[in-house]
Design an enzyme around this catalytic site. Structure first.
Site, PDB file in Angstrom:
ATOM      1  N   GLU A  85      33.786  24.081  78.531  1.00  0.00           N
ATOM      2  CA  GLU A  85      33.820  22.721  79.066  1.00  0.00           C
ATOM      3  C   GLU A  85      34.455  21.783  78.041  1.00  0.00           C
ATOM      4  OE1 GLU A  85      33.232  21.576  82.159  1.00  0.00           O
ATOM      5  OE2 GLU A  85      34.201  19.910  81.142  1.00  0.00           O
ATOM      6  N   LYS A 144      38.232  26.866  72.658  1.00  0.00           N
ATOM      7  CA  LYS A 144      37.243  25.773  72.726  1.00  0.00           C
ATOM      8  C   LYS A 144      36.861  25.312  71.313  1.00  0.00           C
ATOM      9  CE  LYS A 144      34.165  22.901  73.789  1.00  0.00           C
ATOM     10  NZ  LYS A 144      34.441  21.590  74.317  1.00  0.00           N
ATOM     11  N   CYS A 174      28.441  18.397  69.091  1.00  0.00           N
ATOM     12  CA  CYS A 174      29.319  19.571  69.049  1.00  0.00           C
ATOM     13  C   CYS A 174      30.305  19.669  67.889  1.00  0.00           C
ATOM     14  CB  CYS A 174      30.068  19.667  70.359  1.00  0.00           C
ATOM     15  SG  CYS A 174      28.934  19.936  71.728  1.00  0.00           S
TER      16      CYS A 174
HETATM   17  P1  NAD Z   1      21.599  20.253  76.211  1.00  0.00           P
HETATM   18  O1  NAD Z   1      20.707  20.574  75.085  1.00  0.00           O
HETATM   19  O2  NAD Z   1      21.728  18.855  76.709  1.00  0.00           O
HETATM   20  O3  NAD Z   1      21.169  21.142  77.482  1.00  0.00           O
HETATM   21  C1  NAD Z   1      20.881  22.506  77.434  1.00  0.00           C
HETATM   22  C2  NAD Z   1      19.749  22.777  78.400  1.00  0.00           C
HETATM   23  O4  NAD Z   1      19.545  24.197  78.485  1.00  0.00           O
HETATM   24  C3  NAD Z   1      18.391  22.196  77.950  1.00  0.00           C
HETATM   25  O5  NAD Z   1      17.898  21.301  78.936  1.00  0.00           O
HETATM   26  C4  NAD Z   1      17.490  23.437  77.792  1.00  0.00           C
HETATM   27  O6  NAD Z   1      16.146  23.216  78.175  1.00  0.00           O
HETATM   28  C5  NAD Z   1      18.165  24.431  78.723  1.00  0.00           C
HETATM   29  N1  NAD Z   1      17.824  25.826  78.438  1.00  0.00           N
HETATM   30  C6  NAD Z   1      17.810  26.468  77.251  1.00  0.00           C
HETATM   31  N2  NAD Z   1      17.471  27.756  77.416  1.00  0.00           N
HETATM   32  C7  NAD Z   1      17.252  27.941  78.730  1.00  0.00           C
HETATM   33  C8  NAD Z   1      16.872  29.073  79.521  1.00  0.00           C
HETATM   34  N3  NAD Z   1      16.668  30.269  78.979  1.00  0.00           N
HETATM   35  N4  NAD Z   1      16.708  28.911  80.847  1.00  0.00           N
HETATM   36  C9  NAD Z   1      16.913  27.692  81.432  1.00  0.00           C
HETATM   37  N5  NAD Z   1      17.286  26.593  80.738  1.00  0.00           N
HETATM   38  C10 NAD Z   1      17.459  26.722  79.399  1.00  0.00           C
HETATM   39  O7  NAD Z   1      23.027  20.820  75.810  1.00  0.00           O
HETATM   40  P2  NAD Z   1      24.448  20.309  76.327  1.00  0.00           P
HETATM   41  O8  NAD Z   1      24.867  19.104  75.585  1.00  0.00           O
HETATM   42  O9  NAD Z   1      24.441  20.301  77.816  1.00  0.00           O
HETATM   43  O10 NAD Z   1      25.385  21.497  75.812  1.00  0.00           O
HETATM   44  C11 NAD Z   1      25.320  22.778  76.395  1.00  0.00           C
HETATM   45  C12 NAD Z   1      26.487  23.608  75.860  1.00  0.00           C
HETATM   46  O11 NAD Z   1      27.719  23.002  76.255  1.00  0.00           O
HETATM   47  C13 NAD Z   1      26.534  23.728  74.342  1.00  0.00           C
HETATM   48  O12 NAD Z   1      27.005  25.008  74.013  1.00  0.00           O
HETATM   49  C14 NAD Z   1      27.565  22.693  73.941  1.00  0.00           C
HETATM   50  O13 NAD Z   1      28.220  23.054  72.749  1.00  0.00           O
HETATM   51  C15 NAD Z   1      28.539  22.749  75.091  1.00  0.00           C
HETATM   52  N6  NAD Z   1      29.275  21.507  75.342  1.00  0.00           N
HETATM   53  C16 NAD Z   1      28.640  20.306  75.277  1.00  0.00           C
HETATM   54  C17 NAD Z   1      29.336  19.135  75.574  1.00  0.00           C
HETATM   55  C18 NAD Z   1      28.676  17.791  75.502  1.00  0.00           C
HETATM   56  O14 NAD Z   1      29.385  16.793  75.643  1.00  0.00           O
HETATM   57  N7  NAD Z   1      27.376  17.686  75.313  1.00  0.00           N
HETATM   58  C19 NAD Z   1      30.674  19.201  75.972  1.00  0.00           C
HETATM   59  C20 NAD Z   1      31.281  20.458  76.049  1.00  0.00           C
HETATM   60  C21 NAD Z   1      30.573  21.604  75.736  1.00  0.00           C
HETATM   61  C1  UGA Z   2      33.914  16.005  72.142  1.00  0.00           C
HETATM   62  C2  UGA Z   2      35.299  16.320  72.691  1.00  0.00           C
HETATM   63  O1  UGA Z   2      36.052  15.112  72.795  1.00  0.00           O
HETATM   64  C3  UGA Z   2      35.205  16.996  74.061  1.00  0.00           C
HETATM   65  O2  UGA Z   2      36.493  17.379  74.504  1.00  0.00           O
HETATM   66  C4  UGA Z   2      34.320  18.227  73.942  1.00  0.00           C
HETATM   67  O3  UGA Z   2      34.162  18.842  75.217  1.00  0.00           O
HETATM   68  C5  UGA Z   2      32.963  17.820  73.408  1.00  0.00           C
HETATM   69  O4  UGA Z   2      33.124  17.177  72.120  1.00  0.00           O
HETATM   70  C6  UGA Z   2      32.036  18.985  73.163  1.00  0.00           C
HETATM   71  O5  UGA Z   2      32.453  20.112  73.066  1.00  0.00           O
HETATM   72  O6  UGA Z   2      30.855  18.655  73.043  1.00  0.00           O
HETATM   73  P1  UGA Z   2      32.120  14.086  72.519  1.00  0.00           P
HETATM   74  O7  UGA Z   2      31.510  14.634  71.279  1.00  0.00           O
HETATM   75  O8  UGA Z   2      31.259  13.886  73.699  1.00  0.00           O
HETATM   76  O9  UGA Z   2      33.319  15.033  73.007  1.00  0.00           O
HETATM   77  O10 UGA Z   2      32.799  12.682  72.215  1.00  0.00           O
HETATM   78  P2  UGA Z   2      34.171  12.241  71.499  1.00  0.00           P
HETATM   79  O11 UGA Z   2      34.779  11.181  72.300  1.00  0.00           O
HETATM   80  O12 UGA Z   2      35.019  13.391  71.148  1.00  0.00           O
HETATM   81  O13 UGA Z   2      33.632  11.560  70.175  1.00  0.00           O
HETATM   82  C7  UGA Z   2      33.043  12.320  69.133  1.00  0.00           C
HETATM   83  C8  UGA Z   2      32.793  11.424  67.937  1.00  0.00           C
HETATM   84  O14 UGA Z   2      34.029  11.024  67.341  1.00  0.00           O
HETATM   85  C9  UGA Z   2      32.067  10.121  68.276  1.00  0.00           C
HETATM   86  O15 UGA Z   2      31.121   9.835  67.268  1.00  0.00           O
HETATM   87  C10 UGA Z   2      33.171   9.093  68.313  1.00  0.00           C
HETATM   88  O16 UGA Z   2      32.734   7.786  68.059  1.00  0.00           O
HETATM   89  C11 UGA Z   2      34.074   9.607  67.207  1.00  0.00           C
HETATM   90  N1  UGA Z   2      35.479   9.152  67.362  1.00  0.00           N
HETATM   91  C12 UGA Z   2      36.229   9.542  68.423  1.00  0.00           C
HETATM   92  C13 UGA Z   2      36.025   8.338  66.373  1.00  0.00           C
HETATM   93  O17 UGA Z   2      35.361   7.976  65.380  1.00  0.00           O
HETATM   94  N2  UGA Z   2      37.326   7.940  66.507  1.00  0.00           N
HETATM   95  C14 UGA Z   2      38.102   8.314  67.557  1.00  0.00           C
HETATM   96  O18 UGA Z   2      39.293   7.916  67.593  1.00  0.00           O
HETATM   97  C15 UGA Z   2      37.526   9.131  68.538  1.00  0.00           C
END
Ligand code: NAD
Ligand code: UGA
Length: 481
Positions: A169, A224, A280
């Site tokens: 994602e 990723k 992340c």
């Molecule tokens: P999160 O902690 O918000 O959510 C994960 C959820 O999974 C929790 O609610 C937890 O209770 C649940 N969970 C854990 N083990 C489980 C199980 N065995 N059965 C059912 N539920 C279970 O995490 P997130 O921010 O959604 O991130 C999830 C993944 O996506 C991570 O690997 C992260 O790196 C990736 N990711 C996150 C973002 C982001 O913006 N947060 C963007 C891209 C990718």
């Molecule tokens: C980031 C990536 O942008 C997503 O593509 C990715 O899916 C995600 O991580 C993930 O894998 O979790 P996110 O962490 O939600 O998304 O937010 P960003 O907009 O990337 O910002 C990350 C941090 O960098 C923030 O603290 C933001 O304030 C900072 N940032 C961003 C800066 O300081 N300057 C910038 O120009 C941009």
């Protein structure tokens, strides 16, 4: 052979699972989406009648939930049933950095992924496509395949079989709905073309075909991590340049604009700030570092680790600036913290620069008044590992030598404050009436803007001192040669 998909399960109802499945459900109204989680409270929040109480705040999410929830999108804790019904299962659970054991501090803790794979092995029926949605170390698909194939061999149930795909994602928090609606690309890694096509058909409901990329599974997993590492590297790069701007008379905004005009560099992700946060960037780079170290690529590991180190250094730099500007001591001084989320438009505070900066200031004895429009005080308490104390009403606490913090419900908080430190770029901070505020503050008062959102002219006219990130105008007479 065409694979028919009717029912989708997502394990993990977090910042990714919730919004992603909501978008898919809205675009594929004839399919059923079951989002399951072991966290009962989280599921109850997803089911809350009051849409302002959803566990994730994202602009546009409430409208989509209103259209889909309990129609073709269901949130529950019934993992067993949802897996049993599913033709495709997304694993979207948390993958934080390991805190102990082998690889602690760098490699990802895969215990939630493993637990999910075991649940899938136990409850699935017939043929199932298992999709890695979580961000995972390269070759995790192998671990999932091993667990699933041992279930295939040992199954006493009807015949079961699996294909594992990687579909990372790329959404960013705060713009999740926009990113999901119009992604730059959808990446699908795998070995079985039919399974990849079946997954891509879900996306084709709204994503143009040319944006859907097929790769081998390891390239998808690595792409990723690489994508996040490149993005974070840009921020560390521009933050390091901001420090050079401040001592040389240059201005980081002008430098960003100038380099961003080069189409090879591009203009996005060049805003200097208080240091990147979010759940992340740090974890994914450390994951890459661990991978490089594991394969003996020391120089590669060092290169990427430095991106995180610059970020840590930069956050410390901001705390030191606050102390320096307030005559070297902040003990018993009131400082307003404007913003605690790691970026605007989210309630997420994971790895927010505000955490380490506030801790540093409290350690120096400051009294912090923390305001954030979306973060609740319980979250701040857990992040700072410190209970809030009443600073304004309780005179004793002002005599207290120890620093502390207090949550503020609104911006009526400038009375006798020595400095305001802007850490998150919330829109409402751009509309603060500095002239009004200035009359209340303890003079000489400072506005420390780590996000470049204030208008310097307004601050000056209000009689306030301003420190702006990457602004070297105070040092334009520096004599270098
Ligand atoms: P999160 O902690 O918000 O959510 C994960 C959820 O999974 C929790 O609610 C937890 O209770 C649940 N969970 C854990 N083990 C489980 C199980 N065995 N059965 C059912 N539920 C279970 O995490 P997130 O921010 O959604 O991130 C999830 C993944 O996506 C991570 O690997 C992260 O790196 C990736 N990711 C996150 C973002 C982001 O913006 N947060 C963007 C891209 C990718
Ligand atoms: C980031 C990536 O942008 C997503 O593509 C990715 O899916 C995600 O991580 C993930 O894998 O979790 P996110 O962490 O939600 O998304 O937010 P960003 O907009 O990337 O910002 C990350 C941090 O960098 C923030 O603290 C933001 O304030 C900072 N940032 C961003 C800066 O300081 N300057 C910038 O120009 C941009």
């Amino acid at each position: 052979m065409e694979i028919t998909i009717k029912s989708i399960c997502c394990i993990g109802a977090g910042y990714v699972g919730g919004p992603t499945m909501t978008m898919m459900a809205s675009k594929c109204p004839n399919l059923i989406f079951n989002v399951v989680d072991i966290n009962e409270k989280r599921i109850a929040s997803w089911n809350n009648e009051d849409l302002s109480k959803l566990p994730v705040f994202e602009p546009g999410l409430q409208d989509l939930i209103a259209k889909t929830r309990n129609k073709n999108l269901f949130f529950s804790t019934n993992v067993k049933e949802a897996i049993g019904l599913a033709d495709i299962i997304f694993i979207s659970v948390n993958t934080p950095t390991k805190t102990k054991g082998l690889g602690a501090g760098k490699s990802s803790d895969l215990k939630w992924v493993e637990a999910s794979a075991r649940e899938v092995a136990k409850y699935s029926r017939g043929y199932t496509i298992v999709v890695e949605k979580s961000t995972l170390p390269v070759r995790t698909a192998e671990v999932i395949e091993n667990i699933l194939s041992s279930a295939e061999t040992n199954s006493k149930r009807e015949e079961i079989s699996f294909d594992v795909l990687s579909n990372p994602e790329f959404l960013a928090e705060g713009t999740a709905i926009k990113d999901l609606e119009n992604p730059d690309r959808v990446l699908i890694g795998g070995n079985n073309k039919n399974a990849m096509i079946a997954l891509s058909n879900l996306y084709k409901a709204w994503v143009p075909e040319e944006k859907i990329l097929f790769t081998n599974i390891w390239s998808s997993e690595l792409a990723k991590l690489t994508s996040n590492a490149f993005l974070a590297q840009r921020i560390s790069s521009i933050n390091s340049i901001s420090a050079i701007c401040e001592v040389t008379g240059a201005d980081v905004r002008e430098v960003s604009r100038a380099i961003g005009k080069d189409s090879r560099i591009g203009s996005q992700f060049l805003d200097s700030g208080p240091g990147f946060g979010g759940s992340c960037f740090k974890k994914d780079i450390l994951n890459l570092v661990y991978l490089a170290e594991y394969f003996g690529l020391k120089e590669v590991a060092n290169f990427w680790e430095n991106v995180v180190e610059i970020n840590n250094w930069h956050q410390k730099r901001i705390s030191k600036i606050v102390i320096k500007k307030l005559f070297g001591t902040i003990s018993q001084k009131k400082i307003i913290i404007l913003g605690f989320a790691f970026k605007a438009n989210t309630n997420d505070t994971r790895e927010s620069a505000a955490i380490s900066i506030c801790k540093d200031l409290i350690d120096e004895g400051a009294h912090l008044l923390i305001y954030d429009p979306k973060v609740n005080p319980k979250q701040i308490e857990s992040d700072l590992k410190l209970k809030q104390k009443n600073i304004i009403d309780n005179k004793n606490s002002l005599n207290d030598q120890l620093g502390g913090w207090e949550f503020c419900q609104n911006l009526e908080i400038f009375e006798n404050v020595h400095a305001a430190l802007i850490l998150t770029e919330w829109e409402e901070f751009k509309n603060i009436n500095w002239e009004k505020v200035s009359k209340k503050m303890a003079q000489p008062a400072w506005i420390i803007d780590s996000r470049s959102i204030v208008n310097p002219k307004e601050i000056k006219e209000a009689g306030l001192n301003l420190w702006l990130i990457g602004d070297g105008s105070q040092n334009d007479k520096v004599n270098f040669y």
